[in-house]
Design a protein around this motif. Structure first.
Motif, PDB file in Angstrom:
ATOM      1  N   LEU A 161       0.827  -1.207   0.000  1.00 57.02           N
ATOM      2  CA  LEU A 161       0.000   0.000   0.000  1.00 57.02           C
ATOM      3  C   LEU A 161       0.862   1.258   0.000  1.00 57.02           C
ATOM      4  N   ASP A 162       1.922   1.244   0.799  1.00 55.96           N
ATOM      5  CA  ASP A 162       2.789   2.420   0.876  1.00 55.96           C
ATOM      6  C   ASP A 162       3.451   2.691  -0.473  1.00 55.96           C
ATOM      7  N   PHE A 163       3.837   1.642  -1.188  1.00 59.01           N
ATOM      8  CA  PHE A 163       4.426   1.846  -2.513  1.00 59.01           C
ATOM      9  C   PHE A 163       3.413   2.479  -3.458  1.00 59.01           C
ATOM     10  N   ILE A 164       2.178   2.025  -3.393  1.00 61.91           N
ATOM     11  CA  ILE A 164       1.134   2.593  -4.252  1.00 61.91           C
ATOM     12  C   ILE A 164       0.941   4.073  -3.955  1.00 61.91           C
ATOM     13  N   VAL A 165       0.937   4.442  -2.666  1.00 64.56           N
ATOM     14  CA  VAL A 165       0.824   5.858  -2.304  1.00 64.56           C
ATOM     15  C   VAL A 165       2.026   6.630  -2.821  1.00 64.56           C
ATOM     16  N   MET A 166       3.226   6.093  -2.654  1.00 66.52           N
ATOM     17  CA  MET A 166       4.434   6.774  -3.131  1.00 66.52           C
ATOM     18  C   MET A 166       4.405   6.937  -4.648  1.00 66.52           C
ATOM     19  N   HIS A 167       3.902   5.929  -5.349  1.00 65.89           N
ATOM     20  CA  HIS A 167       3.754   6.014  -6.805  1.00 65.89           C
ATOM     21  C   HIS A 167       2.857   7.191  -7.178  1.00 65.89           C
ATOM     22  N   GLU A 168       1.740   7.338  -6.493  1.00 68.90           N
ATOM     23  CA  GLU A 168       0.818   8.440  -6.802  1.00 68.90           C
ATOM     24  C   GLU A 168       1.422   9.788  -6.448  1.00 68.90           C
ATOM     25  N   LEU A 169       2.159   9.856  -5.355  1.00 72.03           N
ATOM     26  CA  LEU A 169       2.872  11.101  -5.024  1.00 72.03           C
ATOM     27  C   LEU A 169       3.866  11.445  -6.130  1.00 72.03           C
ATOM     28  N   GLY A 170       4.467  10.408  -6.733  1.00 66.56           N
ATOM     29  CA  GLY A 170       5.393  10.647  -7.832  1.00 66.56           C
ATOM     30  C   GLY A 170       4.705  11.296  -9.015  1.00 66.56           C
TER      31      GLY A 170
END
Length: 452
Positions: A273-282
């Motif tokens: 989940l954290d990776f998905i959030v970081m992807h969207e922040l990117g």
């Protein structure tokens, strides 16, 4: 030093949350499950219970301190346009809350008891979700807290200077009804809103439990193993390719015979989940939505640039993950100067281990996406018009290509593969091979229940 507001919100937002169920009802769920199993099978082994407590809390995402009026209004607009079915959301949240773990089975009866507990728990949670659904109706209804918790976990790890530099302080999140593995970033006049599929955390946790179940029962394999594996994952495939009742998504048994595996399922899910959030922040930090809008003129195919942006957002997320290694190396250098400080060296080793586990969780995320993409395409091609399916899962590059890019980016000293990741690749392929070997009618029969 200025306090990171996300650290403060992580401590204080619990006051804005309401418990979904109290201790008495928790005990009643477990008691009723045990009683029904006893009534059907008699006396048997008793599981340990792991509770993922973030699922006990729900909140109105518009009440969080960092949310602007514009974002609050957009959240209401999203929920009014595509209302979340509260009974399904509640069921998935409750199913993700509970995890049974068992001692290693000594007989087939032990396995039957474990499977019966999973089956009965599903029935009890369906009834409970229907009873609780009323408080989750309407545009301003309460939502499970796991989405905001993941967002805060990520933001706490981002230096304040970078938050300001990329304008990430103008980003908030919510849960939406969109059958996507990746979230969606909505760009507003004054910032952005990350919308995550309300079923995403429970689905990822189910996939992790599913994989861990088969991984830790390799020595117990029977003749029906692959048929159970296919029938256990096809509802998730159809969630992203068709319409499936939420109660079907987690209906297969995912017994875990090791308490450590239960904890691992939770950890893997949080990292994914954290990776998905970081992807969207990117996407937001790299200005992808506005750049894509500028490229989207009549007659121009923007597929290539869209895919390029996805690879860039993955690299941004990996960069945030790898920034942990800067702290690890700094600590490691200090440890070398003070070689007697065994505790510090141990801390560095533990931090490196955590990073590798996080990377392995992300690799598993892409393995799941790749399987579901290929399995959906296979069902669409084989079953034609017999079941209604979308023409494609999403507009992203293929998950296998995204994973290859990540692995190439990560080549070097910290290249990581785990036994679980290596097992996942071969096992998921064998499940798809099994389905491909079914005749058309048997294949149709294997998907009828999930879509009904």
């Amino acid at each position: 030093m200025t306090e990171n507001p996300y650290e403060r919100w992580l401590r204080t937002e619990i006051d804005l949350c309401l418990p979904v169920i109290d201790q008495q009802r928790l005990n009643a769920i477990l008691g009723e499950t045990a009683a029904r199993v006893f009534q059907g099978l008699g006396q048997g082994p008793v599981p340990k219970v792991i509770l993922d407590l973030e699922h006990l809390q729900a909140a109105d995402y518009g009440t969080f301190e960092g949310v602007t009026d514009e974002q609050r209004q957009f959240i209401s607009k999203l929920h009014a346009a595509e209302p979340i079915r509260p009974e399904e959301m509640m069921f998935l949240a409750l199913r993700s809350l509970f995890q049974f773990t068992w001692p290693k089975p000594q007989s087939e009866d032990d396995i039957r008891f474990a499977a019966a507990y999973d089956f009965v728990l599903d029935q009890v949670l369906v009834d409970t979700a229907l009873n609780l659904a009323g408080q989750f109706r309407g545009p301003d209804a309460l939502l499970p807290y796991w989405g905001q918790l993941s967002f805060l976990r990520v933001m706490v790890g981002v230096p304040l200077d970078n938050i300001t530099r990329y304008g990430l302080d103008r980003v908030s999140c919510t849960l939406v009804k969109r059958a996507k593995f990746n979230a969606t970033t909505f760009v507003l006049d004054g910032g952005a809103l990350i919308g995550m599929n309300y079923a995403l955390e429970p689905i990822l946790k189910h996939l992790n439990r599913y994989l861990l179940h088969y991984f830790c029962t390799r020595e117990m394999a029977g003749p029906k193993r692959l048929s159970r594996a296919w029938e256990g994952i096809v509802p998730t495939v159809l969630h992203f390719w068709s319409d499936v009742a939420a109660t079907r998504l987690t209906s297969s048994s995912t017994m875990l015979y090791d308490e450590e595996m239960g904890i691992m399922a939770h950890r893997l899910t949080a990292e994914q989940l954290d990776f998905i959030v970081m992807h969207e922040l990117g996407h937001f930090a790299l200005d992808h939505p506005l750049r894509l809008k500028a490229e989207s003129v009549p007659g121009r195919d923007v597929t290539t640039i869209r895919h390029k942006f996805e690879f860039e957002a993955d690299a941004f997320a990996l960069g945030l993950m790898r920034s942990r290694l800067v702290k690890i190396r700094t600590a490691s250098d200090a440890s070398s100067e003070a070689s007697a400080d065994v505790t510090r060296i141990s801390d560095v080793t533990a931090a490196l281990h955590d990073y590798r586990l996080s990377l392995g969780a992300v690799y598993l995320l892409f393995a799941y996406m790749d399987f579901i993409q290929r399995a959906g395409e296979f069902l669409r091609e084989r079953l034609g018009g017999r079941i209604e399916m979308r023409t494609q899962m999403d507009t992203h590059p293929r998950a296998s290509a995204r994973l290859e890019h990540l692995e190439l980016t990560n080549l070097g000293e910290y290249l990581y593969t785990s036994p679980l990741e290596r097992y996942a690749t071969g096992f998921l392929q064998s499940v798809l091979d099994y389905a491909a070997g079914l005749d058309d009618q048997s294949l149709v029969n294997s998907v009828i229940a999930p879509v009904s």
